[in-house]
Design a protein around this motif. Sequence first.
Motif, mmCIF file in Angstrom:
data_model
loop_
_atom_site.group_PDB
_atom_site.id
_atom_site.type_symbol
_atom_site.label_atom_id
_atom_site.label_comp_id
_atom_site.label_asym_id
_atom_site.label_seq_id
_atom_site.Cartn_x
_atom_site.Cartn_y
_atom_site.Cartn_z
ATOM 1 N N ASN A 162 30.547 23.090 13.990
ATOM 2 C CA ASN A 162 29.283 23.434 14.640
ATOM 3 C C ASN A 162 29.127 24.942 14.837
ATOM 4 O O ASN A 162 28.035 25.489 14.677
ATOM 5 C CB ASN A 162 29.159 22.707 15.976
ATOM 6 C CG ASN A 162 28.995 21.214 15.796
ATOM 7 O OD1 ASN A 162 28.639 20.732 14.724
ATOM 8 N ND2 ASN A 162 29.272 20.465 16.847
ATOM 9 N N VAL A 163 30.223 25.630 15.188
ATOM 10 C CA VAL A 163 30.104 27.067 15.424
ATOM 11 C C VAL A 163 29.908 27.822 14.105
ATOM 12 O O VAL A 163 29.291 28.887 14.086
ATOM 13 C CB VAL A 163 31.282 27.627 16.259
ATOM 14 C CG1 VAL A 163 32.499 27.946 15.399
ATOM 15 C CG2 VAL A 163 30.847 28.860 17.040
ATOM 16 N N LEU A 164 30.382 27.290 12.998
ATOM 17 C CA LEU A 164 30.115 27.934 11.711
ATOM 18 C C LEU A 164 28.612 27.932 11.421
ATOM 19 O O LEU A 164 28.066 28.923 10.921
ATOM 20 C CB LEU A 164 30.901 27.256 10.589
ATOM 21 C CG LEU A 164 32.422 27.428 10.664
ATOM 22 C CD1 LEU A 164 33.104 26.632 9.556
ATOM 23 C CD2 LEU A 164 32.830 28.887 10.619
ATOM 24 N N ASP A 165 27.927 26.852 11.767
ATOM 25 C CA ASP A 165 26.465 26.815 11.642
ATOM 26 C C ASP A 165 25.828 27.821 12.591
ATOM 27 O O ASP A 165 24.849 28.487 12.243
ATOM 28 C CB ASP A 165 25.927 25.413 11.948
ATOM 29 C CG ASP A 165 26.232 24.406 10.852
ATOM 30 O OD1 ASP A 165 26.512 24.820 9.702
ATOM 31 O OD2 ASP A 165 26.200 23.194 11.148
ATOM 32 N N ALA A 166 26.391 27.937 13.801
ATOM 33 C CA ALA A 166 25.855 28.873 14.790
ATOM 34 C C ALA A 166 26.009 30.320 14.315
ATOM 35 O O ALA A 166 25.126 31.148 14.551
ATOM 36 C CB ALA A 166 26.544 28.678 16.145
ATOM 37 N N ILE A 167 27.115 30.632 13.642
ATOM 38 C CA ILE A 167 27.310 31.984 13.106
ATOM 39 C C ILE A 167 26.215 32.297 12.088
ATOM 40 O O ILE A 167 25.602 33.372 12.129
ATOM 41 C CB ILE A 167 28.710 32.131 12.470
ATOM 42 C CG1 ILE A 167 29.795 32.105 13.548
ATOM 43 C CG2 ILE A 167 28.792 33.430 11.651
ATOM 44 C CD1 ILE A 167 31.216 32.003 12.996
ATOM 45 N N ASP A 168 25.959 31.369 11.182
ATOM 46 C CA ASP A 168 24.900 31.579 10.190
ATOM 47 C C ASP A 168 23.554 31.828 10.867
ATOM 48 O O ASP A 168 22.818 32.745 10.495
ATOM 49 C CB ASP A 168 24.778 30.373 9.257
ATOM 50 C CG ASP A 168 25.925 30.255 8.272
ATOM 51 O OD1 ASP A 168 26.629 31.260 8.033
ATOM 52 O OD2 ASP A 168 26.122 29.140 7.748
ATOM 53 N N SER A 169 23.243 31.026 11.884
ATOM 54 C CA SER A 169 21.971 31.174 12.605
ATOM 55 C C SER A 169 21.909 32.501 13.355
ATOM 56 O O SER A 169 20.870 33.172 13.380
ATOM 57 C CB SER A 169 21.776 30.012 13.584
ATOM 58 O OG SER A 169 21.668 28.800 12.878
ATOM 59 N N TRP A 170 23.026 32.892 13.982
ATOM 60 C CA TRP A 170 23.089 34.143 14.740
ATOM 61 C C TRP A 170 22.803 35.313 13.804
ATOM 62 O O TRP A 170 21.990 36.192 14.113
ATOM 63 C CB TRP A 170 24.464 34.290 15.380
ATOM 64 C CG TRP A 170 24.560 35.337 16.442
ATOM 65 C CD1 TRP A 170 24.568 35.135 17.795
ATOM 66 C CD2 TRP A 170 24.694 36.760 16.256
ATOM 67 N NE1 TRP A 170 24.686 36.337 18.451
ATOM 68 C CE2 TRP A 170 24.762 37.349 17.530
ATOM 69 C CE3 TRP A 170 24.747 37.579 15.140
ATOM 70 C CZ2 TRP A 170 24.887 38.718 17.723
ATOM 71 C CZ3 TRP A 170 24.859 38.953 15.326
ATOM 72 C CH2 TRP A 170 24.931 39.506 16.605
ATOM 73 N N ILE A 171 23.480 35.343 12.657
ATOM 74 C CA ILE A 171 23.309 36.442 11.700
ATOM 75 C C ILE A 171 21.892 36.464 11.142
ATOM 76 O O ILE A 171 21.260 37.528 11.050
ATOM 77 C CB ILE A 171 24.367 36.355 10.584
ATOM 78 C CG1 ILE A 171 25.753 36.652 11.166
ATOM 79 C CG2 ILE A 171 24.030 37.293 9.431
ATOM 80 C CD1 ILE A 171 26.912 36.396 10.214
ATOM 81 N N GLU A 172 21.360 35.301 10.805
ATOM 82 C CA GLU A 172 20.004 35.214 10.277
ATOM 83 C C GLU A 172 18.990 35.756 11.275
ATOM 84 O O GLU A 172 18.093 36.536 10.919
ATOM 85 C CB GLU A 172 19.687 33.765 9.923
ATOM 86 C CG GLU A 172 18.327 33.557 9.311
ATOM 87 C CD GLU A 172 18.073 32.095 8.973
ATOM 88 O OE1 GLU A 172 16.967 31.606 9.286
ATOM 89 O OE2 GLU A 172 18.968 31.449 8.402
ATOM 90 N N MET A 173 19.122 35.375 12.548
ATOM 91 C CA MET A 173 18.180 35.833 13.566
ATOM 92 C C MET A 173 18.312 37.338 13.798
ATOM 93 O O MET A 173 17.304 38.048 13.930
ATOM 94 C CB MET A 173 18.399 35.077 14.882
ATOM 95 C CG MET A 173 17.392 35.434 15.962
ATOM 96 S SD MET A 173 15.656 35.174 15.504
ATOM 97 C CE MET A 173 15.609 33.420 15.254
ATOM 98 N N ALA A 174 19.540 37.836 13.830
ATOM 99 C CA ALA A 174 19.743 39.280 14.008
ATOM 100 C C ALA A 174 19.086 40.051 12.864
ATOM 101 O O ALA A 174 18.444 41.088 13.096
ATOM 102 C CB ALA A 174 21.231 39.596 14.112
#
Length: 71
Positions: A44-56
């Motif tokens: 789940n946190v690997l998906d969160a990393i992708d989302s975090w980077i995309e939003m940044a």
Amino acid sequence: MSQLAYPIVITPLAVDDGGGFAATVPDLPGCMSDGETPEEALHNVLDAIDSWIEMAQELGHPIPEPVRGRE
């Protein structure tokens, strides 16, 4: 940059907090997730990393380098 380059901290959650495991990414403020098992929390946190980077990137914010990459 690979999401696997970021250190991930997985810790058990107290039963009062619903149990399971929390996964946080210290290099990415606010990037976290959870799961019933350590493996699920990691997935789940690997998906969160992708989302975090995309939003940044969308907001024009800098993406921090992983601490491990600066050693």
